[in-house]
Enzyme design. Structure first.
Site, mmCIF file in Angstrom:
data_model
loop_
_atom_site.group_PDB
_atom_site.id
_atom_site.type_symbol
_atom_site.label_atom_id
_atom_site.label_comp_id
_atom_site.label_asym_id
_atom_site.label_seq_id
_atom_site.Cartn_x
_atom_site.Cartn_y
_atom_site.Cartn_z
ATOM 1 N N SER A 146 0.828 -1.216 0.038
ATOM 2 C CA SER A 146 -0.296 -0.172 -0.212
ATOM 3 C C SER A 146 1.281 0.913 -0.174
ATOM 4 C CB SER A 146 -1.149 0.055 1.401
ATOM 5 O OG SER A 146 -1.106 1.918 1.643
ATOM 6 N N TYR A 162 -1.364 -0.452 10.043
ATOM 7 C CA TYR A 162 -1.547 -1.156 8.984
ATOM 8 C C TYR A 162 -0.154 -0.625 8.127
ATOM 9 C CZ TYR A 162 -3.292 -1.241 4.538
ATOM 10 O OH TYR A 162 -3.494 -1.711 2.914
#
Ligand SMILES: NC(=O)c1ccc[n+]([C@@H]2O[C@H](COP(=O)([O-])OP(=O)(O)OC[C@H]3O[C@@H](n4cnc5c(N)ncnc54)[C@H](OP(=O)(O)O)[C@@H]3O)[C@@H](O)[C@H]2O)c1
Length: 237
Positions: A146, A162
């Site tokens: 990501s 995350y």
């Protein structure tokens, strides 16, 4: 489990019961791969594999919880009984834990749980499937990362556990690319995609989110390795 014809291209996608993973599995099957639909939930995984099968394409459900090493080892054993090689591994399974809000407030457990799936999960699945991957003529590993894990530009404070797990996943990609010189091992940012994780306001469809992953699995040069990509182009770590 169905035995795969020798000579057929094979792919395993983790977290393939929904979202980006399901779309990657669908596209790879449409391109002629026998796709192993990896999922921790049997019912959801079988359903996703059946949907591909109904189109006349080849898909087999493979139970795999990437956060559990015994599940991963069992899945690798099952796979090796069904197929004599693995061409493409897509480490797609990922989570954002509830409460992943602010770096000074997250618990050790929340960070540990996130790393267990998003970072260690990808490493342990790769490790378990290397014996099948080395039997491919051109093995490829794609880690779905990501932009949140990018260090360039600094953090914006969103979902810190995350984002840390994806920064560390990029480290795993770089290490694996060195350790596996004949493989193509890359990280991908799919962009902001309309899935359960991305939400309905996200700017991209699952088809768009899957594009670079499928390209790396099929048409990208085998020499392209150890990189972080978005929209089929290298981006900074
Ligand atoms: N959507 C976005 O905007 C976006 C942006 C950047 C990166 N990504 C990355 O893209 C990947 C796919 O995300 P998505 O948006 O498609 O999310 P999603 O719709 O929430 O799907 C996540 C998938 O991962 C599976 N999963 C989670 N933990 C697992 C475990 N321990 N073992 C096996 N499977 C597990 C889920 O299974 P269950 O159904 O059983 O929970 C589900 O199939 C993730 O790595 C995510 O970080 C997404």
């Amino acid at each position: 489990m169905t035995e795969v014809d020798t000579g057929m291209k094979t792919a395993l996608v983790t977290g393939a019961n929904k979202g980006i993973g399901r779309e990657v599995a669908r596209q790879l099957a449409a391109k002629g791969f026998h796709v192993f639909v990896g999922a921790r939930d049997q019912r959801a995984g079988r359903k996703a594999a059946d949907e591909i099968g109904k189109r006349g394409e080849n898909a087999t459900f493979l139970e795999i919880d990437v956060s559990d090493n015994s599940s991963v080892v069992a899945a690798a054993d099952m796979f090796a009984k069904a197929a004599d090689h693995l061409d493409v591994l897509v480490n797609n399974a990922g989570i954002i834990a509830d409460g992943d809000d602010a770096i000074l407030d997250i618990s050790d457990d929340l960070l540990r749980k996130t790393l267990e799936t998003n970072t260690l999960g990808a490493l342990r699945v790769t490790r378990a499937f290397v014996p099948s991957l080395i039997k491919s003529k051109a093995p490829r590993v794609i880690n779905v990362s990501s932009g949140g894990g990018q260090l360039t530009g600094g953090a914006d404070g969103w979902a810190p556990a995350y984002c840390i797990s994806k920064t560390a996943l990029n480290g795993v990609t770089s290490q694996l690319a060195t350790a596996l010189p004949n493989f193509a091992v890359n990280s991908v940012c799919p962009g902001w995609v309309r899935t359960e994780m991305g939400g309905q306001n996200a700017t991209r469809s699952v088809e768009e989110g899957a594009d670079t992953i499928v390209w790396l699995a099929t048409d990208a040069p085998q020499e392209l390795t150890g990189k972080f990509l978005r929209d089929r182009k290298e981006i900074p770590w």
